[in-house]
Design a protein around this motif. Structure first.
Motif, short mmCIF file in Angstrom:
data_model
loop_
_atom_site.label_atom_id
_atom_site.label_comp_id
_atom_site.label_asym_id
_atom_site.label_seq_id
_atom_site.Cartn_x
_atom_site.Cartn_y
_atom_site.Cartn_z
N ALA A 6 31.61 -22.13 0.76
CA ALA A 6 31.37 -22.55 2.14
C ALA A 6 29.91 -22.95 2.38
O ALA A 6 29.63 -23.79 3.23
CB ALA A 6 31.78 -21.42 3.08
N THR A 10 27.64 -25.84 5.09
CA THR A 10 27.02 -25.40 6.36
C THR A 10 26.05 -26.46 6.89
O THR A 10 25.89 -26.61 8.10
CB THR A 10 26.28 -24.05 6.22
N GLU A 11 25.42 -27.23 5.98
CA GLU A 11 24.48 -28.27 6.43
C GLU A 11 25.23 -29.48 7.02
O GLU A 11 24.61 -30.40 7.54
CB GLU A 11 23.54 -28.66 5.29
N GLN A 83 36.02 -23.96 -3.36
CA GLN A 83 36.82 -23.04 -2.53
C GLN A 83 37.01 -23.63 -1.15
O GLN A 83 37.70 -23.06 -0.32
CB GLN A 83 36.09 -21.71 -2.39
N ASP A 86 37.61 -28.49 3.19
CA ASP A 86 37.15 -29.49 4.16
C ASP A 86 37.17 -30.94 3.66
O ASP A 86 36.84 -31.85 4.43
CB ASP A 86 35.75 -29.13 4.66
N HIS A 101 41.54 -23.35 -3.18
CA HIS A 101 42.07 -22.68 -1.98
C HIS A 101 42.83 -23.66 -1.08
O HIS A 101 42.97 -23.42 0.11
CB HIS A 101 40.94 -22.00 -1.20
N SER A 174 28.04 -20.10 -2.61
CA SER A 174 29.15 -19.13 -2.58
C SER A 174 28.61 -17.73 -2.77
O SER A 174 27.75 -17.51 -3.63
CB SER A 174 30.16 -19.44 -3.69
N ARG A 200 21.74 -19.34 -0.62
CA ARG A 200 20.84 -18.67 0.31
C ARG A 200 21.35 -17.23 0.44
O ARG A 200 22.48 -17.02 0.87
CB ARG A 200 20.89 -19.38 1.65
P1 NAD Z 1 31.07 -17.23 1.92
O1 NAD Z 1 31.03 -17.49 3.38
O2 NAD Z 1 31.56 -15.95 1.42
O3 NAD Z 1 29.62 -17.45 1.27
C1 NAD Z 1 28.84 -18.57 1.52
C2 NAD Z 1 27.43 -18.30 0.93
O4 NAD Z 1 26.67 -19.47 1.10
C3 NAD Z 1 26.68 -17.15 1.63
O5 NAD Z 1 26.09 -16.32 0.65
C4 NAD Z 1 25.60 -17.88 2.45
O6 NAD Z 1 24.41 -17.14 2.60
C5 NAD Z 1 25.37 -19.12 1.58
N1 NAD Z 1 24.89 -20.27 2.33
C6 NAD Z 1 25.18 -20.64 3.61
N2 NAD Z 1 24.59 -21.80 3.91
C7 NAD Z 1 23.89 -22.19 2.80
C8 NAD Z 1 23.09 -23.31 2.50
N3 NAD Z 1 22.88 -24.27 3.39
N4 NAD Z 1 22.55 -23.39 1.26
C9 NAD Z 1 22.75 -22.41 0.34
N5 NAD Z 1 23.51 -21.33 0.57
C10 NAD Z 1 24.08 -21.22 1.79
O7 NAD Z 1 31.94 -18.43 1.32
P2 NAD Z 1 32.72 -18.60 -0.05
O8 NAD Z 1 32.01 -17.91 -1.15
O9 NAD Z 1 33.06 -20.02 -0.14
O10 NAD Z 1 34.11 -17.82 0.11
C11 NAD Z 1 34.84 -17.64 1.25
C12 NAD Z 1 36.04 -18.52 1.57
O11 NAD Z 1 35.62 -19.33 2.62
C13 NAD Z 1 36.59 -19.48 0.62
O12 NAD Z 1 37.88 -19.08 0.35
C14 NAD Z 1 36.67 -20.83 1.37
O13 NAD Z 1 37.98 -21.35 1.25
C15 NAD Z 1 36.45 -20.48 2.76
N6 NAD Z 1 35.69 -21.35 3.68
C16 NAD Z 1 35.68 -22.71 3.55
C17 NAD Z 1 34.93 -23.49 4.42
C18 NAD Z 1 34.95 -24.98 4.25
O14 NAD Z 1 35.94 -25.54 3.81
N7 NAD Z 1 33.82 -25.65 4.54
C19 NAD Z 1 34.19 -22.90 5.43
C20 NAD Z 1 34.24 -21.51 5.57
C21 NAD Z 1 34.99 -20.76 4.67
#
Ligand code: NAD
Length: 229
Positions: A6, A10-11, A83, A86, A101, A174, A200
């Motif tokens: 994820a 986020t960006e 994972q 999107d 996923h 992740s 991060r």
């Molecule tokens: P997670 O939320 O567990 O971890 C995300 C990690 O990324 C965290 O440690 C966070 O600190 C770090 N992070 C956040 N923004 C960052 C950035 N800009 N640069 C670097 N690091 C950054 O997510 P995960 O490990 O992917 O696992 C959780 C589940 O979330 C997965 O099954 C996934 O399917 C799902 N998910 C997907 C989306 C999406 O499709 N975009 C969004 C949210 C969750």
């Protein structure tokens, strides 16, 4: 081989799950993203997913997605195992994307098995709170892996094979807390490959990585591209 979570999105304005500002800080995953919850109250699950679908389809790929696509074009990345649901890797131009996923690309009817593309689901969501199967009128389930569901076998098998063959597994964004995906870096290590993590904050496997960069996915990957010239 790249493994993304994820944090790579986020960006693009999509919240992750486990940060303090993440989705699970507001919603209990078992109430909104489990198969049991969907079976007992699909409309409630769609009250969570409908705004998420709108947000995900409006989001644009960011620098991290674009750099990974460029590295694939240059022959430096073989595949992206993600994972994320999107579709942003694909939209950024990555060709070899393994979605472990599932994704929002389609939604399925659990009653008759019919599958409907994203556009049809989004069109229905404009006029009703939850999309239904036009044939049997059952509420559709997004083809994303819910808690309590098995991962798509072909995708996870391919992810394991890629991790086992990788000279370097690069993890981006992740927390490496969700299994079995979190095991992939260990698969690479056991087969003699290296592991680098760009995240991060800490991950469950920081101690097993050859390199850990604590920083922004977009900025770090842009620096990698600039360093490669
Ligand atoms: P997670 O939320 O567990 O971890 C995300 C990690 O990324 C965290 O440690 C966070 O600190 C770090 N992070 C956040 N923004 C960052 C950035 N800009 N640069 C670097 N690091 C950054 O997510 P995960 O490990 O992917 O696992 C959780 C589940 O979330 C997965 O099954 C996934 O399917 C799902 N998910 C997907 C989306 C999406 O499709 N975009 C969004 C949210 C969750």
């Amino acid at each position: 081989v790249v493994l993304t979570g994820a944090g790579v999105s986020t960006e693009s304005g999509i919240p992750d799950f486990r940060s303090p500002t993440g989705i699970w800080a507001q919603f209990d995953p078992l109430e909104y993203a489990s198969l049991e919850a969907f079976r007992s109250d699909p409309a409630k699950v769609w009250s969570f997913y409908a705004p998420r679908f709108a947000m995900l389809t409006e989001a644009e790929p960011n620098a991290a997605h674009r750099v990974l696509a460029e590295l694939e074009r240059r022959g430096l990345v073989r595949a992206v195992v993600t994972q994320n649901i999107d579709l942003l890797h694909e939209r950024a131009g990555s060709c070899e994307v393994v979605e472990v996923h599932g994704s929002i690309r389609s939604s399925s009817c659990l009653a008759c098995g019919a599958r409907y593309p994203l556009q049809e689901v989004v069109a229905q969501l404009e006029s009703r709170p939850a999309p239904i199967c036009p044939q049997c009128e059952a509420v559709l389930k997004p083809d994303v892996v819910f808690f309590g569901e098995l991962l798509p076998v072909a995708a996870i098998d391919r992810a394991y094979a890629l991790a086992g063959d990788a000279e370097l597994l690069l993890v981006v964004g992740s927390a490496l807390e969700v299994w079995p995906v979190a095991e992939l870096p260990l698969v690479t290590r056991r087969a003699g490959g290296s592991v680098a993590i760009v995240n991060r904050g800490s991950t469950a496997l920081d101690g097993d990585a050859d390199l850990k960069i604590d920083g922004s996915a977009g900025e770090t990957l842009e620096s990698v591209l600039a360093a490669l010239g």
